[in-house]
Write a protein that holds these residues in place. Sequence first.
Motif, PDB file in Angstrom:
ATOM      1  N   ASP A  86       8.863  -4.219  -8.789  1.00 31.64           N
ATOM      2  CA  ASP A  86       7.657  -3.159  -8.578  1.00 31.64           C
ATOM      3  C   ASP A  86       8.316  -2.019  -8.193  1.00 31.64           C
ATOM      4  O   ASP A  86       8.456  -1.625  -7.169  1.00 31.64           O
ATOM      5  CB  ASP A  86       6.936  -3.911  -7.424  1.00 31.64           C
ATOM      6  CG  ASP A  86       5.628  -3.026  -7.203  1.00 31.64           C
ATOM      7  OD1 ASP A  86       5.445  -1.906  -7.485  1.00 31.64           O
ATOM      8  OD2 ASP A  86       4.520  -3.574  -6.662  1.00 31.64           O
TER       9      ASP A  86
ATOM     10  N   LYS B   6       6.584   0.744  -7.723  1.00 35.08           N
ATOM     11  CA  LYS B   6       5.952   1.511  -6.189  1.00 35.08           C
ATOM     12  C   LYS B   6       6.816   1.069  -5.111  1.00 35.08           C
ATOM     13  O   LYS B   6       6.957   1.741  -4.276  1.00 35.08           O
ATOM     14  CB  LYS B   6       4.539   0.897  -6.387  1.00 35.08           C
ATOM     15  CG  LYS B   6       3.616   1.690  -7.552  1.00 35.08           C
ATOM     16  CD  LYS B   6       2.247   0.982  -7.346  1.00 35.08           C
ATOM     17  CE  LYS B   6       1.422   1.753  -8.347  1.00 35.08           C
ATOM     18  NZ  LYS B   6      -0.102   1.325  -8.336  1.00 35.08           N
TER      19      LYS B   6
ATOM     20  N   GLU C   3       9.908   3.158  -4.955  1.00 33.60           N
ATOM     21  CA  GLU C   3       9.546   4.402  -4.643  1.00 33.60           C
ATOM     22  C   GLU C   3       9.169   4.556  -3.128  1.00 33.60           C
ATOM     23  O   GLU C   3       9.776   5.412  -2.206  1.00 33.60           O
ATOM     24  CB  GLU C   3       8.340   4.891  -5.258  1.00 33.60           C
ATOM     25  CG  GLU C   3       7.890   6.270  -5.119  1.00 33.60           C
ATOM     26  CD  GLU C   3       6.767   7.020  -6.041  1.00 33.60           C
ATOM     27  OE1 GLU C   3       5.875   7.640  -5.246  1.00 33.60           O
ATOM     28  OE2 GLU C   3       6.787   6.404  -7.055  1.00 33.60           O
ATOM     29  N   LYS C   4       8.571   3.375  -2.523  1.00 32.25           N
ATOM     30  CA  LYS C   4       8.353   3.400  -0.878  1.00 32.25           C
ATOM     31  C   LYS C   4       9.618   3.365  -0.167  1.00 32.25           C
ATOM     32  O   LYS C   4      10.098   4.119   0.647  1.00 32.25           O
ATOM     33  CB  LYS C   4       7.334   2.257  -0.622  1.00 32.25           C
ATOM     34  CG  LYS C   4       6.001   2.608  -0.857  1.00 32.25           C
ATOM     35  CD  LYS C   4       5.184   1.500  -0.392  1.00 32.25           C
ATOM     36  CE  LYS C   4       3.610   1.540  -0.919  1.00 32.25           C
ATOM     37  NZ  LYS C   4       2.961   0.540  -0.219  1.00 32.25           N
TER      38      LYS C   4
ATOM     39  N   THR D 270       9.491   0.339   4.736  1.00 31.47           N
ATOM     40  CA  THR D 270       9.239  -0.592   3.305  1.00 31.47           C
ATOM     41  C   THR D 270       9.753  -2.111   3.868  1.00 31.47           C
ATOM     42  O   THR D 270       9.175  -2.840   3.422  1.00 31.47           O
ATOM     43  CB  THR D 270       9.948  -0.049   2.109  1.00 31.47           C
ATOM     44  OG1 THR D 270       9.483   1.314   2.140  1.00 31.47           O
ATOM     45  CG2 THR D 270       9.652  -0.887   1.113  1.00 31.47           C
TER      46      THR D 270
END
Length: 76
Positions: free
Chosen positions: A17, A19, A22-23, A31
């Motif tokens: 994932d 996303k 990125e987090k 995260t």
Amino acid sequence: MDIKATITDIVNKIKNDPKILEKFQKNPGGTVKEVTGMNIPEDQVNGIVDGVKAKLSADKLGDAANGLKGLFSKKK
């Protein structure tokens, strides 16, 4: 809590994932807590973050080595 299994689980989620990746890049500790759904003490979070970063780096090196292996294989 099995730290090694937690690290592997987080790495797999990051790889699947973008996303989450990125987090993780912006806020690794947050995260980790979000992905695990656990309230982890800060000293353990830091250890998990370090483990995740190390595993991601090792996996990237392994992928690069496999790519290089193909360049130098003998052709018949």
